[in-house]
Enzyme design. Structure first.
Site, PDB file in Angstrom:
ATOM      1  N   CYS A 149       0.595  -1.214   0.063  1.00 35.82           N
ATOM      2  CA  CYS A 149       0.086   0.248   0.050  1.00 35.82           C
ATOM      3  C   CYS A 149       0.858   1.160   0.052  1.00 35.82           C
ATOM      4  CB  CYS A 149      -0.763   0.066   1.276  1.00 35.82           C
ATOM      5  SG  CYS A 149      -2.135   1.356   1.361  1.00 35.82           S
TER       6      CYS A 149
ATOM      7  N   SER B 179       0.704   3.768   1.950  1.00 32.71           N
ATOM      8  CA  SER B 179       1.226   4.286   3.218  1.00 32.71           C
ATOM      9  C   SER B 179       2.541   3.670   3.580  1.00 32.71           C
ATOM     10  CB  SER B 179       0.140   3.913   4.273  1.00 32.71           C
ATOM     11  OG  SER B 179      -1.108   4.539   3.909  1.00 32.71           O
TER      12      SER B 179
ATOM     13  N   HIS C 257       5.216   5.847   1.591  1.00 35.57           N
ATOM     14  CA  HIS C 257       5.590   7.203   2.452  1.00 35.57           C
ATOM     15  C   HIS C 257       6.602   6.854   3.785  1.00 35.57           C
ATOM     16  CE1 HIS C 257       2.117   9.554   0.911  1.00 35.57           C
ATOM     17  NE2 HIS C 257       1.118   8.603   1.437  1.00 35.57           N
TER      18      HIS C 257
ATOM     19  N   HIS D 203       0.739  -3.415   6.347  1.00 34.03           N
ATOM     20  CA  HIS D 203      -0.295  -3.020   7.318  1.00 34.03           C
ATOM     21  C   HIS D 203      -1.725  -3.459   6.843  1.00 34.03           C
ATOM     22  CE1 HIS D 203      -0.481   0.361   4.512  1.00 34.03           C
ATOM     23  NE2 HIS D 203      -1.449   0.493   4.567  1.00 34.03           N
TER      24      HIS D 203
ATOM     25  N   CYS E 118      -6.952  -2.500   4.316  1.00 29.46           N
ATOM     26  CA  CYS E 118      -6.587  -1.168   4.148  1.00 29.46           C
ATOM     27  C   CYS E 118      -7.376  -0.642   3.000  1.00 29.46           C
ATOM     28  CB  CYS E 118      -5.070  -0.855   3.950  1.00 29.46           C
ATOM     29  SG  CYS E 118      -4.991   0.880   4.013  1.00 29.46           S
TER      30      CYS E 118
HETATM   31  N1  APR Z   1      -2.663  13.842 -10.746  1.00 32.00           N
HETATM   32  C1  APR Z   1      -3.506  12.420 -10.991  1.00 32.00           C
HETATM   33  N2  APR Z   1      -2.866  11.439 -10.410  1.00 32.00           N
HETATM   34  C2  APR Z   1      -1.978  11.394  -9.963  1.00 32.00           C
HETATM   35  C3  APR Z   1      -0.899  12.529  -9.968  1.00 32.00           C
HETATM   36  C4  APR Z   1      -1.583  13.718 -10.249  1.00 32.00           C
HETATM   37  N3  APR Z   1      -0.767  14.843 -10.151  1.00 32.00           N
HETATM   38  N4  APR Z   1       0.226  12.175  -9.319  1.00 32.00           N
HETATM   39  C5  APR Z   1       0.107  10.632  -8.959  1.00 32.00           C
HETATM   40  N5  APR Z   1      -0.960  10.198  -9.213  1.00 32.00           N
HETATM   41  C6  APR Z   1      -1.807   8.744  -9.215  1.00 32.00           C
HETATM   42  C7  APR Z   1      -0.683   7.881  -9.616  1.00 32.00           C
HETATM   43  O1  APR Z   1      -0.557   7.728 -11.025  1.00 32.00           O
HETATM   44  C8  APR Z   1      -1.297   6.550  -9.070  1.00 32.00           C
HETATM   45  O2  APR Z   1      -2.375   6.135  -9.841  1.00 32.00           O
HETATM   46  O3  APR Z   1      -2.159   8.722  -7.947  1.00 32.00           O
HETATM   47  C9  APR Z   1      -2.188   7.191  -7.896  1.00 32.00           C
HETATM   48  C10 APR Z   1      -1.594   6.837  -6.347  1.00 32.00           C
HETATM   49  O4  APR Z   1      -1.647   5.738  -6.034  1.00 32.00           O
HETATM   50  P1  APR Z   1      -0.572   4.786  -5.301  1.00 32.00           P
HETATM   51  O5  APR Z   1       0.796   5.462  -5.372  1.00 32.00           O
HETATM   52  O6  APR Z   1      -0.836   3.398  -5.835  1.00 32.00           O
HETATM   53  O7  APR Z   1      -1.134   4.889  -3.881  1.00 32.00           O
HETATM   54  P2  APR Z   1      -2.384   4.208  -3.241  1.00 32.00           P
HETATM   55  O8  APR Z   1      -1.900   2.962  -2.414  1.00 32.00           O
HETATM   56  O9  APR Z   1      -3.671   4.103  -3.962  1.00 32.00           O
HETATM   57  O10 APR Z   1      -2.395   5.172  -1.849  1.00 32.00           O
HETATM   58  C11 APR Z   1      -2.981   6.493  -2.157  1.00 32.00           C
HETATM   59  O11 APR Z   1      -4.005   6.911  -0.150  1.00 32.00           O
HETATM   60  O12 APR Z   1      -4.248   5.847   1.873  1.00 32.00           O
HETATM   61  C12 APR Z   1      -3.530   6.905   1.150  1.00 32.00           C
HETATM   62  O13 APR Z   1      -1.215   6.359   2.244  1.00 32.00           O
HETATM   63  C13 APR Z   1      -1.962   6.564   1.009  1.00 32.00           C
HETATM   64  O14 APR Z   1      -1.406   8.553   0.279  1.00 32.00           O
HETATM   65  C14 APR Z   1      -1.817   7.239  -0.044  1.00 32.00           C
HETATM   66  C15 APR Z   1      -3.036   7.558  -1.061  1.00 32.00           C
HETATM   67 ZN    ZN Z   2      -2.906   1.566   3.668  1.00 33.54          ZN
END
Ligand code: APR
Ligand code: ZN
Length: 368
Positions: A42, A44, A47, A63, A168
Site C-alpha cells: 500500500c 502508506s 510514505h 499494514h 486497508c
Molecule cells: N494527478 C492525478 N493522479 C496522480 C498524480 C497527479 N498529479 N500524481 C500521481 N497520481 C496517481 C498515480 O498515477 C497513482 O495511480 O495517483 C495514484 C496514487 O496511487 P498509489 O501510489 O498506488 O497509492 P495508493 O496505495 O492508492 O494510496 C494513495 O491513499 O491511503 C492513502 O497513504 C495512501 O497517500 C496514499 C494514498
Molecule cells: Zn494502506
C-alpha cells in the site's frame, strides 16, 4: 515458545527493505498470533520508505493483511485458532469516547500509530533487540501478534489475497464513499488518483449509484482500470489543474457534488474545491508527507458553501465494516479480486514498491 518468521524489515536507512528472520513471541493476554497468508503493498508503506513519515525502527512493514489465527492469549474471546481474520491497522481500545460513540477509526486510546501493543511493547525481536510492527500489525511477515480488537473474523471462503485488501485500501476507499461522504444515488463524483485506494473509491461510487463517476490520473493504464471498476468518464492529468477543472466542469454540468483526493499531494488537495459545484463536498483520503500544508482559497470556500472533510480509514469500524465488505465481495457486488494486478513473493517486495513509484501496477499482493 518464540518462533522464527521471515519478514520484510525497514531498518531506517534508505528505501530498500531487507527480507530477514525475526523472532515472534507468544501472544500475551488479549493478544492473537496470526499466521499471515497475504499482505497488500500500500501507498502508506511507501510514505515511510521514502522518508515522508518517521517511525521507530527497525520496523516490519505492511499494514494490509489477512491470515489464520494460530494461537490466542489469555482472555481472548472474539477469535479462536483456525479463524480467518483480516487485520486492522488501527486497533480500537474499545474504551475511549470515540469507541463508545461507534467511531473506532477515531479511537484515542490506540497505540497503533506508535507501532506498539496496548502495553507499550511489541512481540517482535531480532538479535539486536526490539523490532516494531508497522501500525501494530506488521503484515509483511509470516507471523504477527496483534491485539484482539485488530483481528476481525470473516468467512473462510473469502480468498486471502482479497481479504488482505479489505484491511486497508478497500475499507479506506469504499468507506470514504459510504461512511464519510455518504454519497447518494445519482450524485456526481470525481476521483483524483486511481491507485489501489482510488480504484476502491471508484468501486464504492459505483456501488452507491453515483453518476457520472469521473476518474483522474496521470497514467493511462490507471484510467483504463478505473473504467473497468465503474468510472463513466476519465480525464488524463497533465500538470494543468485549470484544464482538469474545465474538463470536470464540462462532464458534471458545472462541477461535481463530491470530489475525492486519493494521492496525498498538496497541489491536488488545493485544486479539489475547483472540481466541486456550489455546496459540494471534497474528501481528503490521500495522506501527504508529515507536516505538509495546503493553501485553500478561504473566501471562495465560504461563499460557495463547499466543504472539505478528512477521511481516516474510511470512517470504518473494523468489526462492522470488514465482514460487510467481505459479504459484498462474496455476493458479487464488489469486484475486489480484479484490483490485484500482481501476486508476488515476500522477497519481491522491493520491486513491488518500485512499480508503485513508477505507477505501473494497480495493486501488488504478497502471498505467503
Ligand atoms: N494527478 C492525478 N493522479 C496522480 C498524480 C497527479 N498529479 N500524481 C500521481 N497520481 C496517481 C498515480 O498515477 C497513482 O495511480 O495517483 C495514484 C496514487 O496511487 P498509489 O501510489 O498506488 O497509492 P495508493 O496505495 O492508492 O494510496 C494513495 O491513499 O491511503 C492513502 O497513504 C495512501 O497517500 C496514499 C494514498
Ligand atoms: Zn494502506
Amino acid at each position: 515458545m518464540p518462533r522464527t518468521a521471515l519478514a520484510a524489515v525497514h531498518d531506517g536507512r534508505g528505501d530498500r527493505l531487507t527480507v530477514r528472520e525475526i523472532q515472534v513471541a507468544d501472544p500475551g493476554p488479549g493478544e492473537v498470533l496470526v499466521r499471515i497468508a497475504a499482505s497488500g503493498v500500500c501507498g502508506s508503506d511507501r510514505h515511510v520508505l521514502d522518508g515522508e513519515w518517521s517511525l521507530p525502527t527497525p520496523t516490519v512493514m505492511g499494514h494490509e493483511g489477512a491470515g489464520v489465527v494460530e494461537q490466542v492469549g489469555a482472555g481472548v474471546t472474539d477469535v479462536a485458532p483456525g479463524d480467518t481474520v483480516i487485520l486492522s491497522w488501527y486497533y480500537p481500545c474499545r474504551r475511549c469516547r470515540a469507541c463508545a460513540a461507534g467511531k473506532a477509526w477515531a479511537c484515542t486510546g490506540t497505540r497503533s500509530n506508535e507501532c506498539l501493543l496496548p502495553d507499550g511493547t511489541t512481540r517482535l525481536r531480532d538479535a539486536a533487540g526490539v523490532v516494531y510492527p508497522y501500525l501494530a500489525v506488521g503484515t509483511m511477515s509470516e507471523y504477527a501478534v496483534v491485539p484482539e480488537s485488530a483481528a476481525v473474523r470473516i468467512p473462510a471462503d473469502v480468498p486471502m489475497d482479497v481479504a488482505s485488501l479489505i484491511g486497508c485500501s478497500i475499507t479506506t476507499g469504499v468507506g470514504a464513499v459510504v461512511n464519510n461522504a455518504r454519497v447518494p444515488a445519482g450524485a456526481s463524483a470525481v476521483v483524483v488518483g486511481c491507485g489501489g485506494v482510488g480504484l476502491a473509491v471508484v468501486m464504492g461510487l459505483a456501488l452507491a449509484g453515483a453518476y457520472p463517476i469521473v476518474a483522474i490520473d496521470t497514467a493511462e493504464e490507471k484510467l483504463a482500470a478505473a473504467r473497468s471498476f465503474g468510472a463513466t468518464h476519465t480525464v488524463r492529468a497533465r500538470g494543468d489543474a485549470a484544464q482538469v477543472a474545465a474538463e470536470v466542469a464540462e462532464l458534471t454540468s458545472g462541477g461535481a457534488d463530491y470530489a475525492f483526493e486519493v494521492i496525498g499531494r498538496a497541489e491536488t488537495i488545493e485544486s479539489l474545491p475547483s472540481l466541486l459545484t456550489t455546496g459540494g463536498v471534497g474528501v481528503l483520503v490521500g495522506l501527504p508527507p508529515q507536516g505538509a500544508k495546503a493553501a485553500i482559497d478561504v473566501l471562495e470556500l465560504a461563499e460557495t458553501g463547499k466543504t472539505l472533510i478528512g477521511s481516516n480509514y474510511g470512517g470504518a469500524v473494523p468489526s462492522l465494516d470488514f465482514p460487510r465488505l467481505a459479504a459484498l465481495y462474496l455476493a458479487g457486488r464488489l469486484p475486489l479480486d480484479s484490483l490485484i494486478s500482481h501476486r508476488v513473493r515476500l522477497d519481491e517486495v522491493n520491486e513491488a514498491f518500485d512499480a508503485m513509484r513508477a505507477g505501473t501496477r494497480t495493486r501488488s499482493v504478497i502471498v505467503f
